[in-house]
Design a protein around this motif. Sequence first.
Motif, PDB file in Angstrom:
ATOM      1  N   VAL A 183       0.350  -4.283 -19.102  1.00  0.00           N
ATOM      2  CA  VAL A 183      -1.083  -4.341 -19.357  1.00  0.00           C
ATOM      3  C   VAL A 183      -1.851  -4.596 -18.064  1.00  0.00           C
ATOM      4  N   VAL A 184      -1.367  -5.555 -17.266  1.00  0.00           N
ATOM      5  CA  VAL A 184      -2.021  -5.855 -15.990  1.00  0.00           C
ATOM      6  C   VAL A 184      -2.036  -4.632 -15.096  1.00  0.00           C
ATOM      7  N   TRP A 185      -0.924  -3.923 -15.033  1.00  0.00           N
ATOM      8  CA  TRP A 185      -0.862  -2.714 -14.213  1.00  0.00           C
ATOM      9  C   TRP A 185      -1.833  -1.652 -14.719  1.00  0.00           C
ATOM     10  N   CYS A 186      -1.912  -1.505 -16.068  1.00  0.00           N
ATOM     11  CA  CYS A 186      -2.761  -0.460 -16.624  1.00  0.00           C
ATOM     12  C   CYS A 186      -4.238  -0.709 -16.335  1.00  0.00           C
ATOM     13  N   ILE A 187      -4.657  -1.974 -16.312  1.00  0.00           N
ATOM     14  CA  ILE A 187      -6.074  -2.279 -16.108  1.00  0.00           C
ATOM     15  C   ILE A 187      -6.384  -2.662 -14.672  1.00  0.00           C
ATOM     16  N   SER A 188      -5.386  -2.718 -13.818  1.00  0.00           N
ATOM     17  CA  SER A 188      -5.620  -3.159 -12.439  1.00  0.00           C
ATOM     18  C   SER A 188      -6.251  -2.051 -11.613  1.00  0.00           C
ATOM     19  N   ASP A 189      -6.894  -2.449 -10.499  1.00  0.00           N
ATOM     20  CA  ASP A 189      -7.474  -1.479  -9.577  1.00  0.00           C
ATOM     21  C   ASP A 189      -6.406  -0.628  -8.924  1.00  0.00           C
ATOM     22  N   ALA A 190      -5.221  -1.201  -8.726  1.00  0.00           N
ATOM     23  CA  ALA A 190      -4.158  -0.473  -8.024  1.00  0.00           C
ATOM     24  C   ALA A 190      -3.756   0.788  -8.774  1.00  0.00           C
ATOM     25  N   ARG A 191      -3.750   0.724 -10.126  1.00  0.00           N
ATOM     26  CA  ARG A 191      -3.340   1.889 -10.899  1.00  0.00           C
ATOM     27  C   ARG A 191      -4.287   3.061 -10.682  1.00  0.00           C
ATOM     28  N   GLY A 192      -5.591   2.768 -10.493  1.00  0.00           N
ATOM     29  CA  GLY A 192      -6.565   3.830 -10.310  1.00  0.00           C
ATOM     30  C   GLY A 192      -6.855   4.151  -8.867  1.00  0.00           C
ATOM     31  N   THR A 193      -5.964   3.758  -7.956  1.00  0.00           N
ATOM     32  CA  THR A 193      -6.189   3.958  -6.525  1.00  0.00           C
ATOM     33  C   THR A 193      -5.109   4.847  -5.934  1.00  0.00           C
ATOM     34  N   VAL A 194      -5.533   5.815  -5.138  1.00  0.00           N
ATOM     35  CA  VAL A 194      -4.613   6.660  -4.372  1.00  0.00           C
ATOM     36  C   VAL A 194      -4.933   6.452  -2.899  1.00  0.00           C
ATOM     37  N   SER A 195      -3.976   5.943  -2.154  1.00  0.00           N
ATOM     38  CA  SER A 195      -4.160   5.721  -0.724  1.00  0.00           C
ATOM     39  C   SER A 195      -3.162   6.567   0.052  1.00  0.00           C
ATOM     40  N   GLU A 196      -3.680   7.430   0.918  1.00  0.00           N
ATOM     41  CA  GLU A 196      -2.830   8.280   1.756  1.00  0.00           C
ATOM     42  C   GLU A 196      -3.196   8.057   3.218  1.00  0.00           C
ATOM     43  N   PRO A 197      -2.733   6.946   3.803  1.00  0.00           N
ATOM     44  CA  PRO A 197      -3.064   6.679   5.209  1.00  0.00           C
ATOM     45  C   PRO A 197      -2.337   7.635   6.144  1.00  0.00           C
ATOM     46  N   ALA A 198      -2.853   7.739   7.355  1.00  0.00           N
ATOM     47  CA  ALA A 198      -2.233   8.602   8.360  1.00  0.00           C
ATOM     48  C   ALA A 198      -0.929   7.987   8.849  1.00  0.00           C
ATOM     49  N   THR A 199       0.036   8.826   9.158  1.00  0.00           N
ATOM     50  CA  THR A 199       1.289   8.329   9.717  1.00  0.00           C
ATOM     51  C   THR A 199       1.122   7.901  11.170  1.00  0.00           C
ATOM     52  N   HIS A 200       0.175   8.516  11.853  1.00  0.00           N
ATOM     53  CA  HIS A 200      -0.147   8.139  13.237  1.00  0.00           C
ATOM     54  C   HIS A 200      -1.662   8.021  13.365  1.00  0.00           C
ATOM     55  N   LEU A 237     -11.664   0.190   5.338  1.00  0.00           N
ATOM     56  CA  LEU A 237     -10.519   0.951   5.834  1.00  0.00           C
ATOM     57  C   LEU A 237     -10.576   1.040   7.351  1.00  0.00           C
ATOM     58  N   SER A 238      -9.419   1.121   7.977  1.00  0.00           N
ATOM     59  CA  SER A 238      -9.361   1.435   9.405  1.00  0.00           C
ATOM     60  C   SER A 238      -9.727   2.901   9.583  1.00  0.00           C
ATOM     61  N   ALA A 239     -10.680   3.174  10.456  1.00  0.00           N
ATOM     62  CA  ALA A 239     -11.181   4.543  10.572  1.00  0.00           C
ATOM     63  C   ALA A 239     -10.127   5.501  11.117  1.00  0.00           C
ATOM     64  N   ASP A 240      -9.247   5.026  11.984  1.00  0.00           N
ATOM     65  CA  ASP A 240      -8.291   5.944  12.615  1.00  0.00           C
ATOM     66  C   ASP A 240      -7.073   6.243  11.749  1.00  0.00           C
ATOM     67  N   THR A 241      -6.801   5.400  10.741  1.00  0.00           N
ATOM     68  CA  THR A 241      -5.622   5.618   9.896  1.00  0.00           C
ATOM     69  C   THR A 241      -5.947   5.684   8.410  1.00  0.00           C
ATOM     70  N   GLY A 242      -7.082   5.133   7.990  1.00  0.00           N
ATOM     71  CA  GLY A 242      -7.381   5.043   6.568  1.00  0.00           C
ATOM     72  C   GLY A 242      -6.668   3.921   5.862  1.00  0.00           C
ATOM     73  N   ALA A 243      -5.947   3.079   6.606  1.00  0.00           N
ATOM     74  CA  ALA A 243      -5.239   1.949   5.996  1.00  0.00           C
ATOM     75  C   ALA A 243      -6.239   0.901   5.506  1.00  0.00           C
ATOM     76  N   ARG A 244      -5.949   0.311   4.370  1.00  0.00           N
ATOM     77  CA  ARG A 244      -6.832  -0.685   3.789  1.00  0.00           C
ATOM     78  C   ARG A 244      -6.782  -1.978   4.608  1.00  0.00           C
ATOM     79  N   ARG A 245      -7.959  -2.493   4.970  1.00  0.00           N
ATOM     80  CA  ARG A 245      -8.050  -3.739   5.725  1.00  0.00           C
ATOM     81  C   ARG A 245      -8.377  -4.932   4.840  1.00  0.00           C
ATOM     82  N   THR A 246      -9.462  -4.824   4.102  1.00  0.00           N
ATOM     83  CA  THR A 246      -9.880  -5.926   3.244  1.00  0.00           C
ATOM     84  C   THR A 246     -10.810  -5.376   2.180  1.00  0.00           C
ATOM     85  N   ALA A 247     -11.235  -6.240   1.263  1.00  0.00           N
ATOM     86  CA  ALA A 247     -12.123  -5.818   0.181  1.00  0.00           C
ATOM     87  C   ALA A 247     -12.940  -7.013  -0.273  1.00  0.00           C
ATOM     88  N   ARG A 248     -14.017  -6.723  -0.987  1.00  0.00           N
ATOM     89  CA  ARG A 248     -14.819  -7.779  -1.588  1.00  0.00           C
ATOM     90  C   ARG A 248     -15.365  -7.286  -2.925  1.00  0.00           C
TER      91      ARG A 248
END
Length: 421
Positions: free
Chosen positions: A43-60, A150-161
Amino acid sequence: MSPSGGCGGSTTLADVLAPERRTRADLLAAVAIAVVVVIAMVVVWCISDARGTVSEPATHAAEQPAAAEELPVALRELWHAPDGAAARALTAGGVAVAGDGGTVTGYDPVSGKQVWKYQRDMPLCGVEAQYGTVIGTYRDQRGCSQTTMLSADTGARRTARSSYMDRAITLTADGTYFLAQGSDRLEVWRSDLVRTLEYGYVDAPVNVKTQPRSGCTLLSSISGSTRLAVLEHCPGDGADRLSVLNPAPKDATTPEEYGSHVLTEPGGNVDGARVLAVSDNRVLLYLPGTGTTTPELAIFDGTANLLSTDRLNAPLPPTATTTRIGSAYLIYSGNSVIALNASTFDPLWTAPDALGSPALMAGQILIPVDGAIAALNSDTGAETTRIPVRRSDYHNGPISLAVVGSTILEQRGGRIYGLGR
């Protein structure tokens, strides 16, 4: 003698250490607990933000291209992509940044290939970029309340509010702070998304009395490193009010007001007034014309007192924008670019025939014009050259420019275009 020493009975060591026998009821209870835990996790997974998030950061990490040393002699469209959520053309960390639907994407500025992608199953309210980072603010049941950095050069998640916000906001960046403003409340955030100020409607009852006024509608606002200017309409005022505040007071829930002034000037009670720019000790407002007065640019000091006004030849449209380049603020008026001193707001020069907001390349100011991009001397505004460009699917809307390396970005009609040789 009995080792127990009591009641005539005896207890052996084996009796003391003998394990308890598990009954069938114990086993069934353990199985039931395990099932409940698994269901709760699902249930937690189904309603969590992570389930509805797709993150594809750069490898370099993307590399920041070298700044252009000279202007191109000709331009063509290299690529384009949807960009309906950002208010202006964005670049950071060596990539072109676009937001559309629920997706923020970093593109290679030359090829247009995706460098990274961050997507959520909720709509974007706005996208901004500074400090080599990108923020996307998303709308949930509480309004535009979920922001991810997000980090602009990689798209990696930094923080949230996450916090209570209006359902529609204007998201801006001033080089020091991010500003999120709705009609009922606004927030100022540091580079790590920590809130430095909340102003307007407060959802926490304990904090309501910390606000200087209540029931006001926030019309326009711009932040700077030392001043936040807010144009609002409050019950009983009879005209709009300019309030000048500290963008980072000691307590984020208690605004520090440098001054507040009800606009008795002509145009102060006409729809369309707004804040155009803020410096350390000046605030620039646009005041629309009335039936007997012309529209004006009004300069106020750091405590909201009127200093001077300059008449305009025509009213500013809702699409008018302000861009800071070097020591000047450049206002796109709908058909021209007006350059003002960044500290005093004294007029410097005006460039006609503009189609949108400017950018800097090779030491010159670029402005979009009909069938080309004009290059201007940054000190005088004199045109030095025009770079031809054929714009596809263009319908006379405002154009926002940005530059990354030798690529010029044009945002128009809900899309971002990469222009190059």
